[in-house]
Design an enzyme around this catalytic site. Structure first.
Site, PDB file in Angstrom:
ATOM      1  N   GLN A   1     -59.139 -56.713 -10.056  1.00  0.00           N
ATOM      2  CA  GLN A   1     -59.254 -58.301 -10.007  1.00  0.00           C
ATOM      3  C   GLN A   1     -60.500 -59.172  -8.978  1.00  0.00           C
ATOM      4  O   GLN A   1     -60.605 -60.037  -9.590  1.00  0.00           O
ATOM      5  CB  GLN A   1     -57.806 -59.441  -9.293  1.00  0.00           C
ATOM      6  CG  GLN A   1     -56.670 -58.558 -11.093  1.00  0.00           C
ATOM      7  CD  GLN A   1     -57.140 -59.049 -12.264  1.00  0.00           C
ATOM      8  OE1 GLN A   1     -58.077 -59.836 -12.341  1.00  0.00           O
ATOM      9  NE2 GLN A   1     -56.081 -58.043 -13.170  1.00  0.00           N
TER      10      GLN A   1
ATOM     11  N   HIS B   1     -49.862 -54.656  -8.316  1.00  0.00           N
ATOM     12  CA  HIS B   1     -49.831 -53.576  -9.287  1.00  0.00           C
ATOM     13  C   HIS B   1     -48.407 -52.811  -9.858  1.00  0.00           C
ATOM     14  O   HIS B   1     -48.803 -52.033  -8.852  1.00  0.00           O
ATOM     15  CB  HIS B   1     -50.614 -54.060 -10.197  1.00  0.00           C
ATOM     16  CG  HIS B   1     -50.925 -53.945 -11.514  1.00  0.00           C
ATOM     17  ND1 HIS B   1     -50.823 -52.241 -12.209  1.00  0.00           N
ATOM     18  CD2 HIS B   1     -51.493 -54.452 -12.391  1.00  0.00           C
ATOM     19  CE1 HIS B   1     -50.960 -52.200 -13.401  1.00  0.00           C
ATOM     20  NE2 HIS B   1     -51.775 -53.780 -13.986  1.00  0.00           N
TER      21      HIS B   1
ATOM     22  N   ASP C   1     -57.419 -51.384  -4.151  1.00  0.00           N
ATOM     23  CA  ASP C   1     -57.479 -51.816  -6.517  1.00  0.00           C
ATOM     24  C   ASP C   1     -58.459 -53.241  -6.635  1.00  0.00           C
ATOM     25  O   ASP C   1     -57.931 -54.494  -5.410  1.00  0.00           O
ATOM     26  CB  ASP C   1     -55.897 -52.048  -6.136  1.00  0.00           C
ATOM     27  CG  ASP C   1     -55.792 -52.773  -7.516  1.00  0.00           C
ATOM     28  OD1 ASP C   1     -56.914 -52.951  -8.654  1.00  0.00           O
ATOM     29  OD2 ASP C   1     -54.854 -52.527  -7.964  1.00  0.00           O
TER      30      ASP C   1
ATOM     31  N   CYS D   1     -47.286 -57.085 -14.960  1.00  0.00           N
ATOM     32  CA  CYS D   1     -47.067 -55.505 -14.357  1.00  0.00           C
ATOM     33  C   CYS D   1     -46.691 -55.931 -12.695  1.00  0.00           C
ATOM     34  O   CYS D   1     -47.297 -54.676 -11.726  1.00  0.00           O
ATOM     35  CB  CYS D   1     -48.154 -54.856 -14.476  1.00  0.00           C
ATOM     36  SG  CYS D   1     -48.386 -54.262 -16.310  1.00  0.00           S
TER      37      CYS D   1
ATOM     38  N   LYS E   1     -62.256 -55.534 -16.873  1.00  0.00           N
ATOM     39  CA  LYS E   1     -61.760 -56.670 -16.493  1.00  0.00           C
ATOM     40  C   LYS E   1     -63.452 -57.072 -15.855  1.00  0.00           C
ATOM     41  O   LYS E   1     -63.440 -57.884 -14.823  1.00  0.00           O
ATOM     42  CB  LYS E   1     -61.374 -55.832 -15.325  1.00  0.00           C
ATOM     43  CG  LYS E   1     -59.783 -55.620 -15.998  1.00  0.00           C
ATOM     44  CD  LYS E   1     -58.183 -55.799 -14.245  1.00  0.00           C
ATOM     45  CE  LYS E   1     -57.670 -55.466 -14.989  1.00  0.00           C
ATOM     46  NZ  LYS E   1     -55.996 -56.163 -15.893  1.00  0.00           N
TER      47      LYS E   1
HETATM   48  N1  PLP Z   1     -54.283 -53.391 -10.234  1.00  0.00           N
HETATM   49  C1  PLP Z   1     -54.653 -54.817 -10.786  1.00  0.00           C
HETATM   50  C2  PLP Z   1     -54.303 -55.326  -9.746  1.00  0.00           C
HETATM   51  C3  PLP Z   1     -54.494 -54.808 -11.704  1.00  0.00           C
HETATM   52  O1  PLP Z   1     -54.616 -56.893 -12.071  1.00  0.00           O
HETATM   53  C4  PLP Z   1     -54.940 -54.060 -12.669  1.00  0.00           C
HETATM   54  C5  PLP Z   1     -54.729 -54.759 -14.273  1.00  0.00           C
HETATM   55  O2  PLP Z   1     -54.236 -55.802 -14.887  1.00  0.00           O
HETATM   56  C6  PLP Z   1     -54.477 -52.455 -12.875  1.00  0.00           C
HETATM   57  C7  PLP Z   1     -54.267 -52.272 -10.843  1.00  0.00           C
HETATM   58  C8  PLP Z   1     -54.546 -51.736 -13.645  1.00  0.00           C
HETATM   59  O3  PLP Z   1     -55.622 -51.854 -14.245  1.00  0.00           O
HETATM   60  P1  PLP Z   1     -55.686 -50.319 -16.041  1.00  0.00           P
HETATM   61  O4  PLP Z   1     -54.513 -50.738 -17.132  1.00  0.00           O
HETATM   62  O5  PLP Z   1     -57.120 -51.287 -16.724  1.00  0.00           O
HETATM   63  O6  PLP Z   1     -55.870 -49.037 -15.101  1.00  0.00           O
END
Ligand code: PLP
Length: 410
Positions: A207, A127, A204, A368, A230
């Site tokens: 998900q 992401h 990270d 993203c 999430k």
């Molecule tokens: N990393 C992953 C794998 C994600 O799916 C997301 C959001 O969809 C993020 C990071 C970023 O999360 P946030 O926008 O809640 O900070």
């Protein structure tokens, strides 16, 4: 309503999510955009209301009842998170605004320590939050960003990953589960490989956190980050977990109230964990509501949750494989939560629009993950993502509606 096993009571679970019981365009809402954000159970909504109606006050600094009660609930929330992710110590739980901020805190500190010749290793399936942030940290510090490739089926090329590791690798950052492909990475094994070279490891967990048991101690990583929204909690709150011995002298992120030990006009010293990385008034209601979300989630049988979600995924995959003109993007044997696909002759944005007309909420676009889409030679995908409150009937409804979309666009 069918249940996929004997343990989860789907009517009871769905009954706790007020937002799910509405019509969109005359159709019952089918919410399949859970990878973007999950819906909130009544317990979470109530926790926010309770905080503001019963004990709204600032934490740690008040000399009165309301502040004591707010502090008690807020710090209890930290315990809830620590237990949930199996942290060694509550001090290791740092409140953030979300996954993105957690990664930024670590990348910002790392940028101060990296130098030319050092390497940071991420993967092709990042992401933007876990790519751009490390890319910029490398640009600032002169370190080199290395990208571990994926196979065409969306799994990480673990041999190439291992080959890219060396004594130069100071940081490895990768997703537990890919938001665009659903691939579950073998984070424990990858962490062990990275540790052999002395690298720090950040996972990270955006998900993975809402799908079952995450055990940071067992994974062996140094940092694990996730977002409350999430995980059935509110937006604007998240968690950076880090090993105490790594975090205790981590470069401070923001400066201000709460994070200091002693201040003079000339200089300041920093406080202890967790406060040293939590400057200013925190998102108190958010932290308390996130704990309510975790309490709600862990009141379910998490093995049953996983079995239910696997049944949803199995049904989705079976119907997708049988659907003429549909190509599944990401065919890892170990997939969680996400079905990404393209439909021959149909732009993903049109699919999203026409599904919405039938009450079905999915996500479309690059998720993203622009470099990943380029790697896959795609402008984007349509993505249905599942959560515990989704049913097998909703999966069926997706494919019935998709057939109509295909007919409309053909
Ligand atoms: N990393 C992953 C794998 C994600 O799916 C997301 C959001 O969809 C993020 C990071 C970023 O999360 P946030 O926008 O809640 O900070």
């Amino acid at each position: 309503m069918n249940t996929s096993n004997n343990v989860l009571n789907m009517d009871e679970i769905r009954g706790q999510f007020p937002i799910l019981h509405q019509q969109i365009e005359g159709h019952p809402l089918v919410y399949l955009d859970n990878a973007a954000t999950t819906q909130k159970p009544q317990a979470v909504i109530q926790a926010i209301t309770d905080f503001y109606t019963q004990c709204n006050a600032n934490v740690h600094r008040g000399a009165h009842h309301l502040s004591d009660e707010a502090t008690r609930r807020y710090e209890k929330a930290r315990d809830t998170v620590a237990n949930f992710i199996h942290a060694h110590d509550r001090k290791e739980v740092i409140w953030t605004s979300g996954t993105t901020e957690g990664i930024n805190i670590i990348a910002n500190g790392m940028a101060q320590r990296l130098q030319s010749g050092d390497e940071v290793l991420v993967t092709e399936m990042e992401h933007h939050a876990n790519l751009v942030t490390w890319q910029q940290a490398c640009l600032r510090s002169g370190a080199t960003l290395k990208i571990a490739p994926i196979h065409d089926n969306g799994t990480l090329d673990t041999e190439a990953f291992a080959a890219l590791l060396s004594q130069k690798t100071k940081m490895v950052a990768l997703p537990h589960v890919s938001n665009a492909l659903g691939t579950v990475n073998p984070v424990k094994e990858l962490t062990a490989l990275s540790k052999e070279q002395g690298a720090l490891v950040l996972i990270d967990g955006a998900q993975s956190i809402a799908h079952g048991n995450v055990n940071v101690s067992d994974i062996g990583c140094d940092f694990y980050v996730f977002s409350g929204h999430k995980l059935f909690g509110p937006t604007g709150i998240g968690v950076l977990w880090g090993k105490e011995k790594v975090l205790q002298d981590w470069p401070v992120w923001q400066t201000g109230g709460e994070m200091i030990a002693e201040v003079t006009y000339e200089s300041s010293t920093w406080g202890e964990l967790p406060n040293r990385l939590e400057a200013g008034t925190p998102n108190i209601a958010g932290a308390i509501a996130l704990a309510a979300a975790i309490d709600w989630f862990t009141s379910l049988d998490l093995n049953a949750v996983q079995a239910h979600e696997q049944a949803l995924m199995a049904s989705a995959l079976k119907q997708a494989q049988a659907f003429e003109g549909l190509t599944i993007i990401g065919n890892a044997a170990n997939k969680m939560g996400v079905l990404s696909f393209i439909l021959q002759g149909c732009h993903p944005a049109d699919i999203g629009f026409l599904l919405d007309r039938q009450g079905i909420a999915i996500r479309t676009g690059d998720h993203c993950a622009q470099p990943l889409m380029r790697r896959l030679n795609l402008p984007g995908t349509a993505r249905a993502s599942f959560s515990v409150y989704n049913t097998l009937e909703e999966v069926d409804a997706l494919f019935i509606a998709l057939k109509k979309v295909q007919n409309m666009l053909a």
